[in-house]
Scaffold this motif. Structure first.
Motif, PDB file in Angstrom:
ATOM      1  N   ARG A 286      65.933  16.332  79.307  1.00  0.00           N
ATOM      2  CA  ARG A 286      65.671  14.969  79.783  1.00  0.00           C
ATOM      3  C   ARG A 286      64.941  14.123  78.738  1.00  0.00           C
ATOM      4  O   ARG A 286      65.232  12.937  78.571  1.00  0.00           O
TER       5      ARG A 286
ATOM      6  N   GLN B 100      67.440  13.139  76.057  1.00  0.00           N
ATOM      7  CA  GLN B 100      68.297  12.058  76.536  1.00  0.00           C
ATOM      8  C   GLN B 100      67.588  10.706  76.494  1.00  0.00           C
ATOM      9  O   GLN B 100      68.180   9.694  76.124  1.00  0.00           O
TER      10      GLN B 100
ATOM     11  N   ASP C 173      68.656   7.492  74.359  1.00  0.00           N
ATOM     12  CA  ASP C 173      68.812   6.185  75.018  1.00  0.00           C
ATOM     13  C   ASP C 173      68.068   5.098  74.235  1.00  0.00           C
ATOM     14  O   ASP C 173      68.594   4.007  74.010  1.00  0.00           O
TER      15      ASP C 173
ATOM     16  N   GLN D  46      73.811  18.616  80.454  1.00  0.00           N
ATOM     17  CA  GLN D  46      73.612  17.991  81.757  1.00  0.00           C
ATOM     18  C   GLN D  46      72.356  18.574  82.405  1.00  0.00           C
ATOM     19  O   GLN D  46      72.249  19.790  82.554  1.00  0.00           O
TER      20      GLN D  46
ATOM     21  N   ALA E  72      70.570  16.611  74.063  1.00  0.00           N
ATOM     22  CA  ALA E  72      70.858  15.366  74.756  1.00  0.00           C
ATOM     23  C   ALA E  72      72.228  15.385  75.414  1.00  0.00           C
ATOM     24  O   ALA E  72      72.454  14.672  76.380  1.00  0.00           O
ATOM     25  N   SER E  73      73.137  16.216  74.924  1.00  0.00           N
ATOM     26  CA  SER E  73      74.467  16.278  75.523  1.00  0.00           C
ATOM     27  C   SER E  73      74.530  17.240  76.713  1.00  0.00           C
ATOM     28  O   SER E  73      75.535  17.276  77.416  1.00  0.00           O
TER      29      SER E  73
END
Length: 113
Positions: free
Chosen positions: A57, A60, A64, A5, A2-3
């Motif tokens: 993705r 992430q 979220d 990019q 998740a960290s």
């Protein structure tokens, strides 16, 4: 994950990288498994890109959901969706990188789930 990019990808990039149904997409593979068969280079390249990008993705999106404010992250519905993302992430992480037409087809099948 998740960290990490994700690779920036615009709509124009997606159109540019979308496979086109022409004989120029195919070539005789140098992989031992595909010897003498044609491999759609665009499909293989796209599968490899998705293999790398989707886990980032998806992780992430799960983070979220799990960090939503005001107690929303503790609702049954949000927890269920986040867990679905995490299970899907595990399946993708366990799948090997597509390297030939057979593993590309298997990866595509896995994505369709």
């Amino acid at each position: 994950l998740a960290s990490c990019q994700p690779t920036a990808l615009s709509l124009g990039d997606m159109y540019r990288y979308a496979p086109k149904r022409t004989p120029s997409n195919a070539y005789t593979s140098f992989n031992e498994e595909d010897r003498g068969r044609f491999v759609d280079v665009s499909r293989l390249r796209n599968a490899q890109f998705l293999h790398k990008e989707l886990p980032i993705r998806i992780a992430q999106r799960a983070i979220d959901l799990l960090t939503l404010p005001h107690g929303l992250n503790r609702t049954r519905e949000v927890q269920s969706i986040a867990n679905t993302y995490l299970r899907y992430l595990e399946r993708l992480r366990d799948f090997p990188v597509p390297t030939n037409s057979e593993t590309e087809r298997e990866f595509t099948h896995e994505l369709k789930g």
